[in-house]
Design a protein around this motif. Sequence first.
Motif, PDB file in Angstrom:
ATOM      1  N   ASP A 153       0.835  -1.087  -0.094  1.00 38.91           N
ATOM      2  CA  ASP A 153       0.024  -0.035   0.143  1.00 38.91           C
ATOM      3  C   ASP A 153       0.849   1.219   0.094  1.00 38.91           C
ATOM      4  O   ASP A 153       0.520   2.125  -0.754  1.00 38.91           O
ATOM      5  CB  ASP A 153      -1.105   0.027   1.123  1.00 38.91           C
ATOM      6  CG  ASP A 153      -1.885  -1.030   1.181  1.00 38.91           C
ATOM      7  OD1 ASP A 153      -2.293  -1.737  -0.099  1.00 38.91           O
ATOM      8  OD2 ASP A 153      -2.897  -1.197   2.031  1.00 38.91           O
ATOM      9  N   ALA A 154       2.065   1.221   0.729  1.00 38.64           N
ATOM     10  CA  ALA A 154       3.003   2.360   0.641  1.00 38.64           C
ATOM     11  C   ALA A 154       3.415   2.572  -0.551  1.00 38.64           C
ATOM     12  O   ALA A 154       3.626   3.821  -1.139  1.00 38.64           O
ATOM     13  CB  ALA A 154       3.920   2.219   1.888  1.00 38.64           C
ATOM     14  N   PHE A 155       3.947   1.481  -1.069  1.00 43.60           N
ATOM     15  CA  PHE A 155       4.577   1.631  -2.594  1.00 43.60           C
ATOM     16  C   PHE A 155       3.235   2.215  -3.685  1.00 43.60           C
ATOM     17  O   PHE A 155       3.643   3.115  -4.362  1.00 43.60           O
ATOM     18  CB  PHE A 155       4.958   0.403  -3.278  1.00 43.60           C
ATOM     19  CG  PHE A 155       5.709   0.447  -4.247  1.00 43.60           C
ATOM     20  CD1 PHE A 155       7.049   0.846  -4.349  1.00 43.60           C
ATOM     21  CD2 PHE A 155       5.157  -0.074  -5.402  1.00 43.60           C
ATOM     22  CE1 PHE A 155       7.640   1.046  -5.402  1.00 43.60           C
ATOM     23  CE2 PHE A 155       6.182  -0.059  -6.677  1.00 43.60           C
ATOM     24  CZ  PHE A 155       7.204   0.481  -6.633  1.00 43.60           C
ATOM     25  N   LYS A 156       2.187   1.689  -3.585  1.00 45.33           N
ATOM     26  CA  LYS A 156       1.031   2.225  -4.356  1.00 45.33           C
ATOM     27  C   LYS A 156       0.547   3.591  -4.228  1.00 45.33           C
ATOM     28  O   LYS A 156       0.817   4.441  -5.280  1.00 45.33           O
ATOM     29  CB  LYS A 156      -0.298   1.591  -4.239  1.00 45.33           C
ATOM     30  CG  LYS A 156      -0.106  -0.176  -4.724  1.00 45.33           C
ATOM     31  CD  LYS A 156      -1.537  -0.637  -4.755  1.00 45.33           C
ATOM     32  CE  LYS A 156      -2.198  -0.707  -3.334  1.00 45.33           C
ATOM     33  NZ  LYS A 156      -3.432  -1.526  -3.456  1.00 45.33           N
ATOM     34  N   LEU A 157       0.984   4.054  -2.866  1.00 46.23           N
ATOM     35  CA  LEU A 157       0.639   5.431  -2.544  1.00 46.23           C
ATOM     36  C   LEU A 157       1.747   6.330  -3.266  1.00 46.23           C
ATOM     37  O   LEU A 157       1.713   7.556  -3.501  1.00 46.23           O
ATOM     38  CB  LEU A 157       0.336   5.694  -1.041  1.00 46.23           C
ATOM     39  CG  LEU A 157      -0.080   6.954  -0.383  1.00 46.23           C
ATOM     40  CD1 LEU A 157      -1.424   7.600  -1.341  1.00 46.23           C
ATOM     41  CD2 LEU A 157      -0.312   6.809   1.088  1.00 46.23           C
ATOM     42  N   TRP A 158       3.056   5.804  -2.948  1.00 47.01           N
ATOM     43  CA  TRP A 158       4.270   6.542  -3.446  1.00 47.01           C
ATOM     44  C   TRP A 158       4.147   6.705  -4.939  1.00 47.01           C
ATOM     45  O   TRP A 158       4.392   7.804  -5.562  1.00 47.01           O
ATOM     46  CB  TRP A 158       5.559   5.716  -3.063  1.00 47.01           C
ATOM     47  CG  TRP A 158       6.731   6.310  -3.712  1.00 47.01           C
ATOM     48  CD1 TRP A 158       7.419   5.975  -4.558  1.00 47.01           C
ATOM     49  CD2 TRP A 158       7.358   7.660  -3.162  1.00 47.01           C
ATOM     50  NE1 TRP A 158       8.565   6.730  -5.044  1.00 47.01           N
ATOM     51  CE2 TRP A 158       8.313   7.615  -4.184  1.00 47.01           C
ATOM     52  CE3 TRP A 158       6.961   8.569  -2.355  1.00 47.01           C
ATOM     53  CZ2 TRP A 158       9.241   8.847  -3.836  1.00 47.01           C
ATOM     54  CZ3 TRP A 158       7.653   9.725  -2.275  1.00 47.01           C
ATOM     55  CH2 TRP A 158       8.911   9.753  -2.960  1.00 47.01           C
ATOM     56  N   LEU A 159       3.755   5.786  -5.656  1.00 43.16           N
ATOM     57  CA  LEU A 159       3.415   5.677  -7.102  1.00 43.16           C
ATOM     58  C   LEU A 159       2.732   6.879  -7.395  1.00 43.16           C
ATOM     59  O   LEU A 159       2.985   7.901  -8.440  1.00 43.16           O
ATOM     60  CB  LEU A 159       3.089   4.448  -7.856  1.00 43.16           C
ATOM     61  CG  LEU A 159       4.058   3.347  -7.575  1.00 43.16           C
ATOM     62  CD1 LEU A 159       3.223   2.243  -8.233  1.00 43.16           C
ATOM     63  CD2 LEU A 159       5.278   3.700  -8.572  1.00 43.16           C
TER      64      LEU A 159
END
Length: 159
Positions: A6-12
């Motif tokens: 989820d953190a990676f998706k939000l970073w994207l």
Amino acid sequence: PRAEIDAFKLWLAFIDHGDTKTDNHKLACLRSTKNGNGRTCEPGQAVFYIGDMGSTFGYSSSSENKARLEVWRKKDPIKVSGGKCSTTAKSVGSTDISEGGRRLLADGLQRLLDAEQRDKTITRVFEASRNAERDRPPAEWTAEFERKARMIIDARCSN
């Protein structure tokens, strides 16, 4: 773990990464062990990363609109409605974001904001990008970075 995904998706969504074709993403192993079939990544040692960041900070299919502050400003990375959080990232499957994922990215963003206050870390990155040669000054990019970071830091997700 779900929080890391989820953190990676939000970073994207934060960086407005739009070029999500398979060739632009890599999986690497920081430490591995040899086994009968080759090598196996040790637990907790796999990392997934973006190998091509050309279409970020104002994604557009047209080259002249890539990395444009006005385009990036129009896209908020997180939506909160009734405590439910979702991301605006492209091609990431489910756009739902857990509180654990939001908090993981928020902690990293807070460290970057602290570094900006201490020694202008974010501004220096935007200076090094040389976007000012074709777009807006680094201080304006930093202000937008800080606005988007605050959005994530201040959000709360009950999902």
